[in-house]
Design an enzyme around this catalytic site. Structure first.
Site, PDB file in Angstrom:
ATOM      1  N   ASP A  10       2.895 -42.904 130.184  1.00 34.82           N
ATOM      2  CA  ASP A  10       2.864 -44.232 130.790  1.00 34.82           C
ATOM      3  C   ASP A  10       4.182 -44.636 131.435  1.00 34.82           C
ATOM      4  O   ASP A  10       4.256 -45.660 132.106  1.00 34.82           O
ATOM      5  CB  ASP A  10       2.487 -45.281 129.729  1.00 34.82           C
ATOM      6  CG  ASP A  10       1.050 -45.121 129.286  1.00 34.82           C
ATOM      7  OD1 ASP A  10       0.201 -44.890 130.149  1.00 34.82           O
ATOM      8  OD2 ASP A  10       0.786 -45.228 128.072  1.00 34.82           O
ATOM      9  N   HIS A  22      -1.202 -48.348 123.327  1.00 37.25           N
ATOM     10  CA  HIS A  22      -2.005 -47.201 123.773  1.00 37.25           C
ATOM     11  C   HIS A  22      -1.988 -47.232 125.311  1.00 37.25           C
ATOM     12  O   HIS A  22      -0.917 -47.270 125.917  1.00 37.25           O
ATOM     13  CB  HIS A  22      -3.404 -47.371 123.147  1.00 37.25           C
ATOM     14  CG  HIS A  22      -4.293 -46.170 123.189  1.00 37.25           C
ATOM     15  ND1 HIS A  22      -3.921 -44.950 123.675  1.00 37.25           N
ATOM     16  CD2 HIS A  22      -5.597 -46.017 122.798  1.00 37.25           C
ATOM     17  CE1 HIS A  22      -4.942 -44.099 123.561  1.00 37.25           C
ATOM     18  NE2 HIS A  22      -5.978 -44.732 123.049  1.00 37.25           N
ATOM     19  N   HIS A  59       5.867 -41.223 121.040  1.00 42.05           N
ATOM     20  CA  HIS A  59       4.481 -40.773 120.914  1.00 42.05           C
ATOM     21  C   HIS A  59       4.249 -40.308 119.495  1.00 42.05           C
ATOM     22  O   HIS A  59       5.141 -39.733 118.874  1.00 42.05           O
ATOM     23  CB  HIS A  59       4.200 -39.617 121.893  1.00 42.05           C
ATOM     24  CG  HIS A  59       2.752 -39.438 122.172  1.00 42.05           C
ATOM     25  ND1 HIS A  59       1.933 -38.720 121.348  1.00 42.05           N
ATOM     26  CD2 HIS A  59       1.972 -39.919 123.174  1.00 42.05           C
ATOM     27  CE1 HIS A  59       0.709 -38.752 121.838  1.00 42.05           C
ATOM     28  NE2 HIS A  59       0.697 -39.472 122.943  1.00 42.05           N
TER      29      HIS A  59
END
Ligand code: CMC
Length: 436
Positions: A363, A268, A307
């Site tokens: 990210d 995450h 994702h």
């Protein structure tokens, strides 16, 4: 017969049922009527990891993962990142509309006047080990605020909720900055009310002996944009934790600590730190093909890629890539960018990634930019948690005021023993611990 129904035939009994379809979903509880006998509990759905289950109705964030669309309260993320400040967006998420000039002024004033932490909270933070991970400090200190504000337990009082919301959004940068100063052994810096949200955070992180901290404007703006991009992302793992824990009417500090704990995981929000470790491990551009092979062989995951929802380029990653260029103009290019660009280039052409629709996520580039700004990798996930506070709290408000919501309590498929005979100590041959 209305069109918006689903007809189900239970082949065990030959019985047919009709259940309504609403918003592209059927209610799982409507399946309970499907039984083989009156004693039968009724049909349930089995959905580990909530791959196909909507747990709430929400009007906060919209994502179209196939198209790569992200909107907060109907506004495209690209527009908000370009035109707004983070606190403006936080207001939008929490209250549903963009603030007027006067509303924004009042909102910024209120948040700014809730940035201080009690000295007891400061002393609490002083107790952490010098090298404790900042996310561990962040999670624990947010939870500890529950002891400072016991009034927060009145979750059905809307004025009280608003006060806790202002406190939390105001205080998370202070906690985050203190966790950094604690790690590096510098004295904590108190907030400066003259500065914007991002500038004040920079002040609390990096002020040394100068009488007044002056933030580099391009860095402050980039940080604010990053905050906007991370502010909410509908029902992700952390938000689900926030909703699940606060469905027990737990106070928002304890609930938010659980959400931040979920965010800390490497799959995450912890992925941004892992991306940097991965780029360090790869070391140079020419080693990228070998690393891609390792990923394809199943040895490792390509961190910052993939994702659950996006099966297209994460729109946040696009904006981050653009923002990173602005930052590098001030800081100089992070040499790791070369490796990241090469990884992206090869991965986007490779059948393994194309077939699985794996694209860079939020990210992938954020860590490279954060590092160029002067952040240590351990701080990256904390940088995610600061703005996500606004999203968690918006989702909390929505949950608390939703008459359809109750305490979250999933079902299970029990796979254990039937009732069995107790085994006396001298007759046991367990070995259970060794089996794991
Ligand atoms: N590298 C290599 N293969 C991958 C990756 C990856 N990063 N992500 C998914 N896959 C493969 C996976 O092995 C599976 O292959 P197969 O079908 O052969 O078994 C397939 O793609 C589908 O993946 P999944 O694990 O079923 O997908 P998921 O929806 O359960 O997981 C994810 C989503 C984000 C946890 C995963 O893509 C991942 O672990 N990515 C790396 C960690 C990361 O960057 N996380 C940040 C997510 S964005 C920010 C946030 O939400 O906090």
């Amino acid at each position: 017969m209305p069109d918006d129904t689903l007809t189900i035939t239970d082949n065990r009994t030959g019985q047919t049922y009709s259940v309504p379809i609403e918003n592209g979903t059927i209610r799982a509880m409507n399946l309970r009527q499907i039984k083989t006998s009156p004693e039968d509990f009724g049909l349930m759905t089995y959905d580990p990891a909530f791959m196909n289950t909507a747990s709430c109705r929400s009007s906060i964030t919209y994502i179209d993962g196939d198209q790569g669309i992200l909107r907060y309260r109907g506004y495209p993320i690209e527009v908000l990142a370009e035109r707004c400040t983070f606190l403006e967006v936080a207001y939008l998420l929490l209250f549903g509309d963009l603030p007027t000039e006067a509303e924004l002024k009042g909102w910024v004033h209120d948040i700014t006047h809730h940035t201080m932490l009690h000295e007891s909270t400061k002393m609490f933070m002083e107790g952490f080990r010098y090298d404790g991970h900042p996310m561990g400090m962040f999670v624990s200190t947010v939870a500890a605020l529950s002891t400072v504000y016991p009034d927060a337990r009145h979750v059905h009082d809307s004025a009280n909720r608003l006060l806790q919301i202002k406190r939390l959004i105001g205080k998370v940068p202070s906690i985050a900055a203190m966790s950094y100063r604690h790690n590096v052994g510098f004295p904590y810096v108190y907030p400066d009310n003259d500065l914007s949200y991002a500038e004040n955070f920079m002040n609390m992180l990096w002020k040394m002996v100068e009488p007044k901290y002056v933030a580099q404007p391009a860095i402050a703006r980039a940080l604010d944009i990053l905050f906007i991009l991370h502010a909410d992302h509908e029902q992700n793992c952390g938000t689900n934790a926030m909703r699940s824990v606060s469905s027990a009417q737990t106070d928002p500090y304890l609930s938010m600590a659980s959400a931040a704990a979920a965010l800390a995981g490497p799959l995450h929000g912890g992925a941004n730190e892992e991306v940097l470790k991965m780029l360090d491990e790869i070391g140079s551009k020419d080693k990228v093909p070998a690393y891609i092979k390792k990923v394809k062989d199943g040895g490792v995951k390509l961190m910052g890629f993939g994702h659950r929802i996006y099966k297209n380029y994460d729109p946040r990653a696009k904006i981050i890539k653009w923002t990173a260029e602005q930052v590098f103009e001030v800081t100089g290019r992070n040499p790791k960018l070369e490796i990241a660009l090469e990884l992206e280039r090869i991965a986007l052409e490779d059948e393994y990634f194309v077939k699985r629709k794996l694209y860079p996520n939020v990210d992938f580039y954020s860590g490279i930019m954060y590092q160029a700004m002067g952040f240590r990798p351990e701080m990256f996930t904390v940088l995610f948690a600061i703005p996500r506070t606004a999203g968690w709290l918006a989702q909390w408000q929505e949950l608390i005021t939703d008459p359809e919501q109750k305490i979250a309590r999933p079902r299970q498929i029990y796979t254990g023993h039937e009732e069995r005979e107790f085994v006396a100590m001298e007759k046991r041959t367990s070995g259970a611990l060794a089996r794991g």
